[in-house]
Scaffold this active site. Structure first.
Site: not given
Ligand code: GLU
Length: 316
Positions: A251-252
């Protein structure tokens, strides 16, 4: 059911391979895992003489400008696709026609349940875990009128005739999974993802679906829906996702995970492509076409790609 599905797959009729595709949802920038799946979809399609199509799945979760950025990033790592790019938001008539066919075949019903009610309901006694419990399946006309009068927006659900369906996956073999009364059209009138994907794949002559294995559980539903609509079921290949060092989906927040993040750190798109290729077991690649000759689906890693986006920055 009517016998002429609203689709045309001339190549299939002529015995030629159809098309592969990549179908990102424009909710933000693609991360390395999404780019890797895009690369794999391209390799599967191009190595089998298929066309390769790009479809923007913009029926919901749209961030303005994200689709254009996604396409630019895919092109930057060297992927190409056969025009035109298809946008789901421009194809509502096609989805409506498929929904009308299911309504005409009495394969649908209105559902007035809220998300909360569904979560709180017990799963149907004979249904698969997490399946819609069928609360609205057999409402009387009076009950329907009452719910409408309460102003509840109705979703449209499939009246599924099975609780399980088997699909064949190129990498995973036979997979038998749950089918429930899935939503075809949401309460706000938007066609649901499962319906749109089935209609689009058939309409675009897609006979090979390569995507992340997080979508495997949806596949029996989609294949079942395709058969109800008398549409061909494509070949599937579900590929492993990318995990962060803690074993969670990348994820980011994990760091420099998008192409733009990597470029800001001085890596070229070719280097990022090389990294994706290495994760698939190939060395010295700077272009996707350079990988085509080496590409062997049977030797692809079957485990998730473990990636430490910060570790990548250390000299190897
Ligand atoms: N739009 C979906 C996603 O980005 C993919 C759908 C598909 O490949 O069937 O997760």
């Amino acid at each position: 059911m009517p016998t002429d599905p609203p689709t045309a797959t001339p190549d299939r009729a002529a015995g030629k391979p159809g098309n592969g595709r990549f179908a990102p949802s424009p909710s933000g920038d693609l991360h390395l895992g999404n780019l890797r799946t895009g690369l794999l979809a391209w390799l599967f399609a191009r190595s089998t003489g298929r066309g390769f199509l790009m479809r923007v799945e913009d029926l919901d979760r749209v961030r303005p400008g994200a689709a254009e950025r996604q396409l630019a990033d895919l092109a930057a790592i060297g992927l190409d696709w056969d025009p035109p790019v298809v946008w789901q938001s421009e194809r509502l008539l096609l989805y409506r026609a498929a929904i009308e066919r299911l309504i005409a075949a009495e394969l649908t019903y209105e559902c007035f349940c809220t998300r909360k009610e569904i979560q709180q309901a017990v799963t149907a006694p004979h249904g698969p875990m997490g399946a819609y419990p069928g609360t609205c399946r057999n409402l009387t006309d009076l009950q329907k009128r009452q719910r409408r009068a309460e102003g509840r927006p109705a979703a449209l659900r499939l009246r599924a005739g099975v609780t399980e369906f088997t699909v064949t996956d190129r990498l995973l073999g036979e997979y038998r999974g749950a089918v429930d009364d899935l939503v075809l059209r949401r309460g706000d009138g938007t066609p649901a993802y499962n319906l749109a994907v089935v209609v689009d794949d058939a309409d675009q002559g897609i006979d090979q679906v390569v995507r992340g294995d997080d979508l495997l559980p949806s596949t029996p539903r989609q294949a079942y829906l395709a058969t109800l609509l008398e549409l061909p079921v494509p070949e599937y290949a579900h590929v492993p996702l990318v995990l962060n060092p803690a074993g969670q989906r990348l994820a980011k927040r994990d760091g420099a995970v998008t192409l733009r993040d990597r470029m800001a750190l001085g890596e070229s798109p070719q280097r990022v492509l090389g990294l994706l290729a290495e994760s698939l077991g190939y060395t010295d690649a700077t272009t996707p076409s350079g990988l085509l000759k080496q590409f062997r689906p049977e030797t692809l890693p079957r485990e998730p790609w473990r990636l430490d986006p910060n570790g990548l920055l250390q000299p190897s």
